[in-house]
Design a protein around this motif. Structure first.
Motif, short mmCIF file in Angstrom:
data_model
loop_
_atom_site.label_atom_id
_atom_site.label_comp_id
_atom_site.label_asym_id
_atom_site.label_seq_id
_atom_site.Cartn_x
_atom_site.Cartn_y
_atom_site.Cartn_z
N GLU A 118 5.13 6.43 -11.46
CA GLU A 118 4.19 5.42 -10.98
C GLU A 118 4.46 4.05 -11.59
O GLU A 118 4.31 3.02 -10.93
CB GLU A 118 2.75 5.86 -11.28
N HIS A 139 2.11 2.72 -3.32
CA HIS A 139 1.14 3.48 -4.10
C HIS A 139 0.92 4.89 -3.54
O HIS A 139 0.26 5.71 -4.19
CB HIS A 139 -0.19 2.72 -4.15
N LYS A 140 1.45 5.15 -2.36
CA LYS A 140 1.23 6.43 -1.70
C LYS A 140 2.49 7.28 -1.58
O LYS A 140 2.47 8.34 -0.97
CB LYS A 140 0.66 6.21 -0.29
N SER A 152 2.27 10.94 -2.26
CA SER A 152 1.21 11.74 -1.64
C SER A 152 1.76 12.86 -0.76
O SER A 152 1.13 13.90 -0.59
CB SER A 152 0.27 10.84 -0.82
N GLN A 191 0.82 -1.21 0.00
CA GLN A 191 0.00 0.00 0.00
C GLN A 191 0.86 1.26 0.00
O GLN A 191 0.52 2.26 -0.66
CB GLN A 191 -0.93 -0.01 1.21
N SER A 192 1.97 1.22 0.72
CA SER A 192 2.80 2.42 0.85
C SER A 192 3.43 2.81 -0.48
O SER A 192 3.65 4.00 -0.74
CB SER A 192 3.89 2.20 1.90
N GLU A 240 2.00 16.16 -2.72
CA GLU A 240 0.84 16.69 -3.45
C GLU A 240 0.69 18.19 -3.18
O GLU A 240 0.87 18.66 -2.06
CB GLU A 240 -0.43 15.95 -3.03
#
Length: 295
Positions: free
Chosen positions: A277, A261-262, A265, A258-259, A268
């Motif tokens: 990505e 994909h973040k 963030s 999960q991390s 941002e």
């Protein structure tokens, strides 16, 4: 297929007695870690990884239980750290690949290497020079690397810092791996934790040596440091040499998945660069077993 190249062998096959639980608050900044666990807990926590490399640490010369905390922890399984790893890996051969751990100061280290390879079927080596308190370039360590290169056994080194007070950090500096790789150019090496906090040093080492890789275990819970490390890897063009890894039980495969994909963030709304990505996705599904000669 998702391959996790970095996890630690459970101490218990069956239920862990409540009084035997060891909670360590030092391993990560956001929560404490239960460092004594059993087979079922490990397997449940390691999804979504399809295959995981598992090992203990031979903290002391000779027989050691190989606990995460650097102490001889309780167990309901017989034998030394390598026997425990082999029993677990053999019970789940579709999900686990076992690595041995050796202590260079053990006079029988090379005999143990042969036993683990030939009798136990362990397929690589885990070393932590800071935890085991040996210099990575001393002769007894070099003898292990020589055997590993000869027999095609990849070696995963703990790299970077640690909260263990009596573990000399200088023995885990990534630049030492440059010298190991120059002496043993065919040895497959994994530098754990991207060598944090020396992630640039790790990046330049893995860029230089075709058979040296780094794993991303134990990084994401320091969000800016994780972003910074991945940006550095992108700038040095080594994202393709990073391997997916959790460092279970300190983190889980799901958390690490999960991390990734973040990771962008945190920047941002700014003009700071983003980690590509597609490169992040490639880390998750990289065929690490083929790269390490373990297919």
């Amino acid at each position: 297929m998702i391959v996790d190249v970095h996890s630690h062998t459970p101490q218990y096959r069956g239920p862990v007695p409540p009084e035997r639980r060891i909670i360590n608050p030092a391993w990560r900044p956001d929560r404490a870690v239960s460092s004594v666990y059993n087979w079922d807990e490990y397997l449940a926590e390691q999804t979504p990884a399809d295959i995981t490399i598992v090992f203990g640490v031979a903290w002391h010369p000779g027989d050691s239980t190989g606990g995460v905390n650097g102490v001889d922890e309780p167990s309901d399984m017989p034998g030394n750290v390598n026997d425990k790893t082999a029993a677990f890996a053999h019970a789940y051969p579709q999900r686990l690949i076992g690595f041995m751990s050796l202590h260079p100061h053990d006079p029988r280290a090379l005999d143990e290497l042969a036993r683990c390879k030939d009798d136990l079927g362990l397929r690589g080596i885990k070393l932590g020079a800071n935890y085991q308190i040996f210099h990575p370039l001393e002769a007894r360590a070099l003898a292990i690397y020589g055997q590993a290169q000869q027999h095609g056994l990849p070696v995963l080194f703990h790299q970077g810092t640690s909260p263990v007070r009596m573990a000399p950090i200088r023995f885990a500096h990534p630049l030492l791996m440059d010298e190991v790789a120059m002496r043993y150019p065919d040895l497959k090496i994994i530098m754990a934790h991207l060598g944090h906090p020396w992630t640039v040093d790790t990046a330049v080492v893995i860029r230089k040596h075709p058979n040296v890789y780094a794993d991303i275990s134990g990084l994401f819970y320091r969000a800016f440091g994780f972003y910074e490390a991945m940006i550095k890897a992108a700038e040095w063009n080594v994202l393709d040499k990073l391997l997916f890894a959790s460092d279970y039980p300190v983190t889980t495969a799901a958390e690490t998945f999960q991390s990734l994909h973040k990771v962008n963030s945190i920047v941002e709304g700014t003009n700071l660069p983003r980690v590509p990505e597609d490169k992040l996705e490639a880390i998750i599904y990289r065929d690490s077993l083929a790269l390490l000669g373990l297919s």
